[in-house]
Motif scaffolding. Structure first.
Motif, PDB file in Angstrom:
ATOM      1  N   LEU A 186       0.818  -1.214   0.000  1.00 49.91           N
ATOM      2  CA  LEU A 186       0.000   0.000   0.000  1.00 49.91           C
ATOM      3  C   LEU A 186       0.852   1.263   0.000  1.00 49.91           C
ATOM      4  CD1 LEU A 186      -2.725  -1.062   2.602  1.00 49.91           C
ATOM      5  CD2 LEU A 186      -2.839  -1.195   0.097  1.00 49.91           C
TER       6      LEU A 186
ATOM      7  N   GLN B 178       2.776   2.084   2.499  1.00 50.00           N
ATOM      8  CA  GLN B 178       2.999   2.481   3.889  1.00 50.00           C
ATOM      9  C   GLN B 178       4.414   2.074   4.293  1.00 50.00           C
ATOM     10  OE1 GLN B 178      -0.130   0.228   5.712  1.00 50.00           O
ATOM     11  NE2 GLN B 178      -1.697   1.778   5.319  1.00 50.00           N
TER      12      GLN B 178
ATOM     13  N   THR C  58       2.237   7.136   5.889  1.00 44.04           N
ATOM     14  CA  THR C  58       1.266   6.766   4.865  1.00 44.04           C
ATOM     15  C   THR C  58       1.139   7.913   3.883  1.00 44.04           C
ATOM     16  OG1 THR C  58      -0.657   7.650   6.055  1.00 44.04           O
ATOM     17  CG2 THR C  58      -0.009   5.377   6.542  1.00 44.04           C
TER      18      THR C  58
ATOM     19  N   PRO D 198       1.262  -6.372   4.927  1.00 41.14           N
ATOM     20  CA  PRO D 198       0.227  -5.746   4.102  1.00 41.14           C
ATOM     21  C   PRO D 198      -0.931  -5.135   4.887  1.00 41.14           C
ATOM     22  CG  PRO D 198       0.901  -7.841   3.148  1.00 41.14           C
ATOM     23  CD  PRO D 198       1.552  -7.763   4.488  1.00 41.14           C
TER      24      PRO D 198
END
Length: 388
Positions: free
Chosen positions: A192, A194, A212, A235
């Motif tokens: 993602l 992050q 993020t 994840p």
């Protein structure tokens, strides 16, 4: 995934003996057939005497560094079908691979000219080697790449300060910001985008962070002490690392967006899988005299489980697959150390002797291991792939 930091001394010693560094003419090795349970398979070199494995993906592709025939060191990609491929450099003498994702994209460091500083690169099968640039300073250090080709690490400014970054093919280097201090670095990145890592705050304390794209950099706090470090992120955005408790000692932690930082006790976590299961090695009776390490597995529902040994004193977990299978090394009653695979159904299974001077640095989701084996007598090192 990278294997626990406690095994890195073998590669350092092998490098010193060989008189070269993974970053200090094209040739290929013969293709090697990957056979399960056949022991380590040596991947060859690029014409020189030594090679070092750095990472492995689910397709059994290995990234690493190898000596060439002229004594320089170049990053390589090894595949079961084509053997070892020289990835070249950014114009300088040496390059070194750090990590590979599931699409075969590789990150690493390279000299930009004969006397140049090290720049981070991303290499792709279709585009070759690409310089990630810097924040205006000497160099950039890559640390992790996700399956979308996004990279994290740290880069220097002209004033010598170091900032963590996210790199994307579309946006280039992105400064992750600050917790109020100067130096900081990114350690790991999930699919993602992050990122976790560590940053100094305004008071000079080192703190684990989560970054993020939408929320920026977040201080994850501590377990009552002053400092903490973020190491891995899965994840789901779950993070593992180390944090100080009130008495100044370090405990492992697990951080989640919903629950914050959870104390895992006197334990050094090495890996977290997609389900949030964690492995590492735990000290027993920390208030008493030193005791042997045992490989341990933590789950959200069951907490810690001692995986035991093969009859001897100590065991160490190298990594855990998304199926919950653990690979590591354990002592037998005769004092020898063997490789093991642990599963919930069969427990700890002996896979045979651990080769002397083996340094396992990465494991893929299939449980295959990559790294290096040092030949102390000859002063050289050999990259390997092992399918236990």
């Amino acid at each position: 995934m990278k294997i626990s930091r406690s095994w890195g001394w073998v590669a350092v010693l092998a490098t010193a003996l060989a008189g070269v560094s993974p970053l200090s003419a094209t040739a290929t090795s013969e293709p090697v057939v990957v056979v399960q349970g056949s022991g380590p398979r040596y991947l060859g070199t690029l014409g020189g005497s030594s090679s070092w494995g750095a990472d492995i993906n689910a397709r059994s592709h290995v990234a690493g560094s190898a000596q060439t025939s002229n004594g320089s060191v170049h990053a390589f990609r090894w595949t079961p079908s084509n053997g070892m491929q020289d990835l070249g450099t950014l114009g300088g003498r040496n390059s070194s691979a750090v990590a590979i994702n599931q699409w075969g994209q590789i990150i690493g460091d390279s000299h930009t000219d004969v006397d140049g500083e090290g720049h981070a690169f991303v290499w792709t099968p279709s585009g070759g080697m690409r310089d990630l640039g810097t924040f205006g300073g000497c160099c950039t250090v890559p640390r992790a790449i996700n399956d979308r080709g996004q990279v994290t690490g740290d880069s220097y400014f002209a004033d010598g300060n170091m900032h963590a970054f996210q790199w994307t093919a579309a946006g280039g280097l992105c400064d992750l910001g600050t917790l109020g201090g100067l130096a900081r670095y990114g350690s790991a990145i999930n699919v993602l985008g992050q990122i976790t890592g560590s940053s100094y705050n305004a008071e000079g304390a080192l703190r684990a962070f989560r970054w993020t794209p939408s929320g920026g950099m977040q201080d994850l706090g501590t377990l009552g002490g002053r400092n903490s470090q973020g190491w891995e992120i899965n994840p789901l955005g779950h993070i593992i690392g180390l944090a100080e408790v009130a008495d100044g000692s370090n405990h492992g932690f697990r951080w989640t967006p919903s629950g914050g930082m959870q104390d895992l006790g006197p334990f050094v976590p090495s890996e977290i899988n997609a389900l949030g299961q964690i492995v590492g090695s735990q000290f027993f009776d920390p208030e008493g005299p030193p005791h042997p390490h045992h490989a341990s597995r933590w789950t959200p529902s069951g907490g810690w489980q001692d995986l035991g040994t093969l009859g001897g004193e100590e065991s160490f977990a190298w990594g855990i697959t998304d199926l919950g299978h653990v690979i590591g090394a354990a002592d037998r009653s005769d004092g020898s150390r063997h490789v093991f695979r642990w599963t919930t159904s069969s427990g700890m299974r002996d896979l045979g002797p651990l080769p002397e001077n083996l340094d396992p640095v990465a494991m893929n989701i299939r449980g295959q291991i990559a790294g290096s084996i040092a030949d102390m007598a000859e002063g050289r090192s050999s990259a390997f792939l092992w399918t236990p």
